[in-house]
Write a protein that holds these residues in place. Structure first.
Motif, PDB file in Angstrom:
ATOM      1  N   ARG A   1       0.830  -1.134   0.043  1.00 50.47           N
ATOM      2  CA  ARG A   1      -0.013   0.072  -0.141  1.00 50.47           C
ATOM      3  C   ARG A   1       0.832   1.236   0.049  1.00 50.47           C
ATOM      4  N   GLN A   2       2.071   1.195  -0.016  1.00 45.40           N
ATOM      5  CA  GLN A   2       2.834   2.223  -0.305  1.00 45.40           C
ATOM      6  C   GLN A   2       2.986   2.993  -1.457  1.00 45.40           C
ATOM      7  N   LYS A   3       2.710   4.093  -1.485  1.00 45.83           N
ATOM      8  CA  LYS A   3       2.742   4.886  -2.739  1.00 45.83           C
ATOM      9  C   LYS A   3       4.019   5.016  -3.324  1.00 45.83           C
ATOM     10  N   PHE A   4       4.134   4.782  -4.830  1.00 44.28           N
ATOM     11  CA  PHE A   4       5.658   4.731  -5.523  1.00 44.28           C
ATOM     12  C   PHE A   4       5.270   5.569  -6.733  1.00 44.28           C
ATOM     13  N   GLU A   5       6.417   6.513  -7.267  1.00 40.13           N
ATOM     14  CA  GLU A   5       6.548   6.787  -8.523  1.00 40.13           C
ATOM     15  C   GLU A   5       7.175   5.723  -9.341  1.00 40.13           C
ATOM     16  N   PHE A   6       6.236   5.055  -9.951  1.00 37.82           N
ATOM     17  CA  PHE A   6       6.743   4.252 -10.912  1.00 37.82           C
ATOM     18  C   PHE A   6       7.162   4.777 -12.289  1.00 37.82           C
ATOM     19  N   LEU A   7       8.346   4.498 -12.556  1.00 42.47           N
ATOM     20  CA  LEU A   7       9.014   5.083 -13.778  1.00 42.47           C
ATOM     21  C   LEU A   7       9.845   4.220 -14.907  1.00 42.47           C
ATOM     22  N   SER A   8       9.898   4.663 -16.070  1.00 37.71           N
ATOM     23  CA  SER A   8      10.452   3.780 -17.094  1.00 37.71           C
ATOM     24  C   SER A   8      11.946   3.939 -16.569  1.00 37.71           C
TER      25      SER A   8
ATOM     26  N   PRO B   1       8.804   7.738  -3.206  1.00 38.07           N
ATOM     27  CA  PRO B   1      10.016   7.019  -3.603  1.00 38.07           C
ATOM     28  C   PRO B   1       9.923   6.416  -5.022  1.00 38.07           C
ATOM     29  N   ARG B   2      10.869   6.131  -5.752  1.00 38.70           N
ATOM     30  CA  ARG B   2      10.800   5.672  -7.037  1.00 38.70           C
ATOM     31  C   ARG B   2      10.825   4.177  -7.186  1.00 38.70           C
ATOM     32  N   MET B   3      10.108   3.876  -8.371  1.00 39.07           N
ATOM     33  CA  MET B   3      10.219   2.289  -8.439  1.00 39.07           C
ATOM     34  C   MET B   3      10.295   2.148 -10.176  1.00 39.07           C
ATOM     35  N   GLU B   4      11.574   1.747 -10.240  1.00 39.04           N
ATOM     36  CA  GLU B   4      11.759   1.710 -11.898  1.00 39.04           C
ATOM     37  C   GLU B   4      11.203   0.154 -12.475  1.00 39.04           C
ATOM     38  N   THR B   5      10.887   0.342 -13.706  1.00 42.86           N
ATOM     39  CA  THR B   5      10.441  -0.807 -14.300  1.00 42.86           C
ATOM     40  C   THR B   5      11.335  -0.811 -15.654  1.00 42.86           C
TER      41      THR B   5
ATOM     42  N   GLY C   1       8.033 -21.123 -15.846  1.00 43.17           N
ATOM     43  CA  GLY C   1       7.627 -20.999 -17.333  1.00 43.17           C
ATOM     44  C   GLY C   1       6.304 -19.816 -17.693  1.00 43.17           C
ATOM     45  N   CYS C   2       6.118 -19.073 -16.611  1.00 39.99           N
ATOM     46  CA  CYS C   2       5.082 -17.914 -16.683  1.00 39.99           C
ATOM     47  C   CYS C   2       5.900 -16.723 -15.965  1.00 39.99           C
ATOM     48  N   THR C   3       5.652 -15.616 -16.861  1.00 38.05           N
ATOM     49  CA  THR C   3       6.162 -14.343 -16.296  1.00 38.05           C
ATOM     50  C   THR C   3       5.090 -13.433 -16.112  1.00 38.05           C
ATOM     51  N   VAL C   4       4.959 -12.778 -14.858  1.00 38.71           N
ATOM     52  CA  VAL C   4       4.409 -11.604 -14.597  1.00 38.71           C
ATOM     53  C   VAL C   4       5.003 -10.265 -14.495  1.00 38.71           C
ATOM     54  N   ALA C   5       4.545  -9.451 -15.235  1.00 35.94           N
ATOM     55  CA  ALA C   5       5.581  -8.381 -15.801  1.00 35.94           C
ATOM     56  C   ALA C   5       4.686  -7.050 -15.439  1.00 35.94           C
ATOM     57  N   ILE C   6       5.472  -6.164 -14.791  1.00 40.65           N
ATOM     58  CA  ILE C   6       4.940  -4.631 -14.595  1.00 40.65           C
ATOM     59  C   ILE C   6       5.665  -3.722 -15.532  1.00 40.65           C
ATOM     60  N   VAL C   7       5.320  -3.027 -16.296  1.00 45.96           N
ATOM     61  CA  VAL C   7       5.913  -2.229 -17.386  1.00 45.96           C
ATOM     62  C   VAL C   7       5.218  -1.122 -17.587  1.00 45.96           C
ATOM     63  N   MET C   8       6.054   0.220 -17.594  1.00 48.75           N
ATOM     64  CA  MET C   8       5.293   1.561 -18.241  1.00 48.75           C
ATOM     65  C   MET C   8       4.672   1.197 -19.665  1.00 48.75           C
ATOM     66  N   LEU C   9       3.542   1.574 -19.991  1.00 53.02           N
ATOM     67  CA  LEU C   9       2.987   1.477 -21.267  1.00 53.02           C
ATOM     68  C   LEU C   9       3.763   2.276 -22.242  1.00 53.02           C
ATOM     69  N   SER C  10       4.418   3.272 -21.851  1.00 46.39           N
ATOM     70  CA  SER C  10       5.334   4.160 -22.624  1.00 46.39           C
ATOM     71  C   SER C  10       6.458   3.290 -23.320  1.00 46.39           C
ATOM     72  N   PHE C  11       6.866   2.139 -22.762  1.00 47.12           N
ATOM     73  CA  PHE C  11       7.875   1.238 -23.243  1.00 47.12           C
ATOM     74  C   PHE C  11       7.622   0.766 -24.481  1.00 47.12           C
TER      75      PHE C  11
ATOM     76  N   ARG D   1       0.839   7.769 -24.037  1.00 48.82           N
ATOM     77  CA  ARG D   1       1.462   6.743 -23.017  1.00 48.82           C
ATOM     78  C   ARG D   1       2.605   7.492 -22.076  1.00 48.82           C
ATOM     79  N   TYR D   2       2.505   7.731 -20.870  1.00 48.44           N
ATOM     80  CA  TYR D   2       3.327   8.384 -20.040  1.00 48.44           C
ATOM     81  C   TYR D   2       4.339   7.571 -19.631  1.00 48.44           C
ATOM     82  N   ASP D   3       5.444   8.222 -19.035  1.00 49.16           N
ATOM     83  CA  ASP D   3       6.482   7.288 -18.831  1.00 49.16           C
ATOM     84  C   ASP D   3       6.682   7.296 -17.089  1.00 49.16           C
ATOM     85  N   ARG D   4       5.584   7.589 -16.404  1.00 41.39           N
ATOM     86  CA  ARG D   4       5.712   7.754 -15.028  1.00 41.39           C
ATOM     87  C   ARG D   4       4.012   7.499 -14.415  1.00 41.39           C
ATOM     88  N   SER D   5       3.847   7.060 -13.117  1.00 41.08           N
ATOM     89  CA  SER D   5       2.599   6.979 -12.510  1.00 41.08           C
ATOM     90  C   SER D   5       2.905   6.740 -11.127  1.00 41.08           C
ATOM     91  N   VAL D   6       2.108   7.355 -10.347  1.00 43.54           N
ATOM     92  CA  VAL D   6       1.956   7.308  -9.044  1.00 43.54           C
ATOM     93  C   VAL D   6       0.726   6.442  -8.483  1.00 43.54           C
TER      94      VAL D   6
END
Length: 213
Positions: A72-79, A89-93, A101-111, A126-131
């Motif tokens: 529940r901590q808010k992060f600034e998710f970034l490319s 706090p920042r959280m890079e993606t 054999g399976c991957t769950v991924a968190i990716v900025m849509l701007s990627f 598509r933005y490169d950051r999100s809180v």
């Protein structure tokens, strides 16, 4: 519910969303019933020659386990490589969680390019950051898990968006598929900003994490 007690103990009754089991789902794109939309993708670049629903359940639970102490901590998710612009706090993606054999991924849509993701409006910015929080991202992922991975016809990969301006994507696909290989060059460089009195001050390697087993 299919995600099991270990996941439900993290997503409490107050925050856990339940998606009805659809009788049929479009093999390319699906949306929910007036709820956050998700997209099911039946494409070789996402599933390769095989797709493992049980492994995706394990990978999703693994992601919750890795991030459980700060759901529940808010992060600034970034490319990757972007400079933070907020007090959070920042959280890079990208971030990847692999199991069997399976991957769950968190990716900025701007990627991704405008035509890379089935169901995404190619004209939408598509933005490169999100809180946002991991809890909200995983809640969006639960729609994908139940609507595509567990109950899809056929069972298969999918994705959803979350966060401010819907800028963060959560994805389910086969490990070492074409889509997975596009983000598998990490772990990315990481840096932690000052958390003040937060209970996650001393957690390390929180950005650009590649968790695998």
């Amino acid at each position: 519910m299919l995600l099991g007690l270990s996941l439900l103990s993290i997503l409490t009754t107050a925050t856990c969303l339940t998606v009805p089991s659809p009788a049929t789902l479009n093999s390319t794109i699906s949306t929910t019933w007036g709820l956050p939309e998700y997209r099911c993708v039946n494409d070789y670049s996402w599933r390769s020659s095989q797709f493992y629903p049980d492994a995706c359940r394990a990978a999703f639970e693994h992601a919750h386990y890795i991030e459980a102490s700060h759901l529940r901590q808010k992060f600034e998710f970034l490319s990757n490589g972007e400079m933070p612009l907020t007090r959070y706090p920042r959280m890079e993606t990208p971030r990847r969680y692999n199991m069997r054999g399976c991957t769950v991924a968190i990716v900025m849509l701007s990627f991704y390019g405008p035509d890379d993701l089935p169901g995404q409006d190619p004209l939408r910015r598509r933005y490169d950051r999100s809180v946002t929080t991991f809890e909200k991202i995983f809640r969006a992922g639960q729609f994908v898990y139940e609507g595509c991975v567990a109950y899809g016809r056929p069972q298969g990969p999918g994705w959803n968006n979350a966060g401010t301006r819907h800028s963060v994507g959560i994805f389910f696909w086969t490990t070492n598929s074409e889509m997975d290989n596009r983000i598998s060059g990490g772990p990315w460089p990481h840096a932690i900003t000052t958390f003040g009195t937060s209970n996650i001050t001393n957690i390390t390697n929180m950005t650009g994490l590649i968790a695998s087993s």
